[in-house]
Design a protein around this motif. Sequence first.
Motif, PDB file in Angstrom:
ATOM      1  N   LEU A 185       0.725  -0.840  -0.089  1.00  0.00           N
ATOM      2  CA  LEU A 185      -0.355   0.199  -0.029  1.00  0.00           C
ATOM      3  C   LEU A 185       0.857   0.827  -0.190  1.00  0.00           C
ATOM      4  CD1 LEU A 185      -2.854  -1.127   2.098  1.00  0.00           C
ATOM      5  CD2 LEU A 185      -2.901  -0.591   0.634  1.00  0.00           C
ATOM      6  N   LEU A 186       2.091   1.306   1.101  1.00  0.00           N
ATOM      7  CA  LEU A 186       3.008   2.436   1.339  1.00  0.00           C
ATOM      8  C   LEU A 186       3.969   3.434  -0.380  1.00  0.00           C
ATOM      9  CD1 LEU A 186       4.139   4.176   2.863  1.00  0.00           C
ATOM     10  CD2 LEU A 186       6.247   3.005   2.518  1.00  0.00           C
ATOM     11  N   ALA A 187       3.622   1.239  -1.073  1.00  0.00           N
ATOM     12  CA  ALA A 187       4.879   1.501  -2.571  1.00  0.00           C
ATOM     13  C   ALA A 187       3.374   2.091  -3.867  1.00  0.00           C
ATOM     14  CB  ALA A 187       5.134   0.103  -3.345  1.00  0.00           C
ATOM     15  N   ALA A 188       1.997   1.882  -3.307  1.00  0.00           N
ATOM     16  CA  ALA A 188       1.286   2.337  -4.224  1.00  0.00           C
ATOM     17  C   ALA A 188       1.194   4.068  -4.160  1.00  0.00           C
ATOM     18  CB  ALA A 188       0.489   1.688  -4.185  1.00  0.00           C
ATOM     19  N   LEU A 189       1.006   4.019  -2.506  1.00  0.00           N
ATOM     20  CA  LEU A 189       0.817   5.823  -2.353  1.00  0.00           C
ATOM     21  C   LEU A 189       1.605   6.704  -2.917  1.00  0.00           C
ATOM     22  CD1 LEU A 189      -0.392   7.595  -0.758  1.00  0.00           C
ATOM     23  CD2 LEU A 189       0.681   6.988   1.192  1.00  0.00           C
ATOM     24  N   VAL A 190       2.852   5.986  -2.588  1.00  0.00           N
ATOM     25  CA  VAL A 190       4.490   6.598  -3.162  1.00  0.00           C
ATOM     26  C   VAL A 190       4.481   6.425  -4.543  1.00  0.00           C
ATOM     27  CG1 VAL A 190       6.720   7.153  -3.153  1.00  0.00           C
ATOM     28  CG2 VAL A 190       5.588   6.192  -1.228  1.00  0.00           C
TER      29      VAL A 190
END
Length: 307
Positions: free
Chosen positions: A300-305
């Motif tokens: 999810l963090l990778a998708a957000l960034v």
Amino acid sequence: MLGVVNGFAAIGAVIALGALLAHVRLVDLQAQVLLSRLAFFVASPALMTLTIGRADVHEVLSPNLIASAAAVLVTGAAYLALARALWHRETPELVIGTLSSTYVNAGNLGIPIAAYVLGDAALVAPTLLMQLLVMQPLAITILDRTTRGTSPGLLRTLRQMVTNPLTTGSLIGLLLSVTGWTLPPFVTDPVQLVANMAVPSMLLAYGIALRLGPGFGAGGTKAEVACTSMLKLVVQPAVAWTVAHLVLGVDGTALLAIVVTSALPTAQNIFVHATRFGRGEVLARDTILLTTMGSVPVILLAALVLG
């Protein structure tokens, strides 16, 4: 970002349904085994044949494969160095630990995440092929030599690679994509029906396993489990991003796909290999559990960034 959240919500809902069905005893571990076998031997090969066959593999394979392979090599080397220096592991345990640190769940979770979160199941193909054609045969050969004093031999190793259902389906898809051939409708239509079963079967089986499978054990070295989990969830996707973005110049959805694939949790079949050879079972099992739980916020963090 919203699409990624919706994709994970859909995946989580089906996994939760599997866990609920197991909780109310409508299904048991035998159902989980049946669903897993159907997904592995029938539905997933059909899905990979169609998705890779329709994909532009020249774009998908080149940077993806290079970055994924570099991430595996760097992460695996880091584990080997730490395991030899700190825990003095023997070769079989080193093999299981290296696989626990680098071998992603490209089948059971990678395919549905690529399909529903990234929008294209073919994006997981480079990692899947690398693992099935290179990493797994090499690891099994070393484990055979170091635990049983035998070797499966070149012909048997090659036979194991090409007869793996996912490998077969992926190679057929590659052949279709490279040659531009198309299957006639009377072949494509039933294959598509079977392929549609792959993702829900995997997710339901995974939910059943989460509810009825063994929990986190007290055995093993906690520091080593923490090491393999950190390498898998942090180091491997970080190296993949570095190589893909800074070295190869990849960005956008292609970069997100590479990072997300590298951030997938450790595959369950590593525990199967550990059990088969009687080495590193606790390390494999507990790493799988920790990385499965930890992969969601990382992805999810990778998708957000990057999304």
